[in-house]
Scaffold this motif. Sequence first.
Motif, PDB file in Angstrom:
ATOM      1  N   ASN A  49      63.290 -18.526  -3.161  1.00  0.00           N
ATOM      2  CA  ASN A  49      63.509 -19.032  -1.800  1.00  0.00           C
ATOM      3  C   ASN A  49      63.883 -17.904  -0.847  1.00  0.00           C
ATOM      4  O   ASN A  49      63.505 -17.904   0.330  1.00  0.00           O
ATOM      5  CB  ASN A  49      64.599 -20.106  -1.804  1.00  0.00           C
ATOM      6  N   LYS A  50      64.611 -16.912  -1.347  1.00  0.00           N
ATOM      7  CA  LYS A  50      64.995 -15.776  -0.501  1.00  0.00           C
ATOM      8  C   LYS A  50      63.791 -14.894  -0.192  1.00  0.00           C
ATOM      9  O   LYS A  50      63.684 -14.341   0.916  1.00  0.00           O
ATOM     10  CB  LYS A  50      66.091 -14.961  -1.189  1.00  0.00           C
ATOM     11  N   VAL A  51      62.888 -14.769  -1.156  1.00  0.00           N
ATOM     12  CA  VAL A  51      61.676 -13.985  -0.922  1.00  0.00           C
ATOM     13  C   VAL A  51      60.832 -14.650   0.158  1.00  0.00           C
ATOM     14  O   VAL A  51      60.337 -13.998   1.079  1.00  0.00           O
ATOM     15  CB  VAL A  51      60.854 -13.833  -2.221  1.00  0.00           C
ATOM     16  N   LEU A  52      60.680 -15.980   0.068  1.00  0.00           N
ATOM     17  CA  LEU A  52      59.882 -16.707   1.041  1.00  0.00           C
ATOM     18  C   LEU A  52      60.499 -16.665   2.433  1.00  0.00           C
ATOM     19  O   LEU A  52      59.797 -16.685   3.439  1.00  0.00           O
ATOM     20  CB  LEU A  52      59.715 -18.167   0.605  1.00  0.00           C
ATOM     21  N   ALA A  53      61.826 -16.620   2.482  1.00  0.00           N
ATOM     22  CA  ALA A  53      62.515 -16.629   3.774  1.00  0.00           C
ATOM     23  C   ALA A  53      62.672 -15.228   4.367  1.00  0.00           C
ATOM     24  O   ALA A  53      63.182 -15.084   5.476  1.00  0.00           O
ATOM     25  CB  ALA A  53      63.893 -17.277   3.622  1.00  0.00           C
ATOM     26  N   ALA A  54      62.229 -14.222   3.644  1.00  0.00           N
ATOM     27  CA  ALA A  54      62.503 -12.841   4.058  1.00  0.00           C
ATOM     28  C   ALA A  54      61.600 -12.330   5.167  1.00  0.00           C
ATOM     29  O   ALA A  54      61.918 -11.351   5.829  1.00  0.00           O
ATOM     30  CB  ALA A  54      62.396 -11.908   2.850  1.00  0.00           C
ATOM     31  N   GLY A  55      60.455 -12.990   5.368  1.00  0.00           N
ATOM     32  CA  GLY A  55      59.439 -12.466   6.277  1.00  0.00           C
ATOM     33  C   GLY A  55      59.931 -12.087   7.653  1.00  0.00           C
ATOM     34  O   GLY A  55      59.622 -11.017   8.170  1.00  0.00           O
TER      35      GLY A  55
END
Length: 263
Positions: A158-164
Motif C-alpha cells: 500500500n505504501k508503494v502504491l501511495a508513493a507516486g
Amino acid sequence: MTVLKDTQQLLDKLKNAYKKNDLATGKTVLGQIKIKLIQLPAVPPNSDFSSPTAQQELLLARDVYEHAVLLALKSQSEAALESSFTQLKTFYADTRSVLPAAPQQWMFAGLNLLRLLVANRIAEFHTELELIPAEGMTVPHVASAVQLEQWLMEGAYNKVLAAGKSLPPECSFAVEQLSATVRDEIASCAEASYPSLKLADAQVLMMLASRKETEEYAKQHGWAIEGDVVHFNKAAAADATAEQHMRLINHALLYAKELERIV
C-alpha cells in the motif's frame, strides 16, 4: 573548434526535443552527437586531457550522456537505459581528475537504483548503493529508491502504491512499473482470499482512482461484476494461489542467491 561548436548546437536540439517529448527526433540527434563526440580529443575513450579545450569538451559530453539517460527513461527502453547508464558512470569515473563533481551525479545514481529495483536486480542494487557516499544518500532520488526497496521487502504494498505523488517526477517510470506489479500481487491475493468483494472495497484495496477504473481492471482479470459486487473466478483463484506459492518460493530462492552473492 568547429566540431565542438557543432556538437553544442546538436546538444541544444537534443534538449529541445526532450522538453517537447519528441523522442524520435531526440534519438536521431543523440546518434549524431555521439559521432561528433568521437572526434573530440578529450572525450573518452580518447581521453587526451591535454587538449586546450579539454574541460569544455568534457562538460559538454557529460551533459550529453546525462540527457541520453533522461531520453531513455522517457522512451522506457531497457536496452537504451542499460547502455546510457554504463556510459555515464564510466564518464563520471574517468573525468574526476579534470572536472568538478557533477551537480546531478547522485540524482542519476538514484535513478539507476530505481531501474535495478524495477528489474528485480537486487544484488546489483545493493552493490551500487554501497558506492554512494553519505552526502548522496540524502538526495531525494536515492532516498526514494532505498525507501521503496524497504517497503517491497516488508510487503508494504500500500505504501508503494501511495508513493507516486511524493516522489521526484523523474522517478515516475519506476513507480508506474512497481505499482502495476504490486497491484497485480494484491489482486492475486484477493482472488485467493475472497469469493467476492464489494466494488467500493475492491477499489480501495487496489488503490484505484475511480469505479470506472476498477471495472476496467476487473474485466482485465476476468472478474464478474453484478451490481456493486465483484465476483472472483474460483478456478482463477485456485490457479492464483498455486501461482502465488510458486512466486514466493522463487522470490525466496532468488533473494537467498542474491544475498549469497553480496556476501
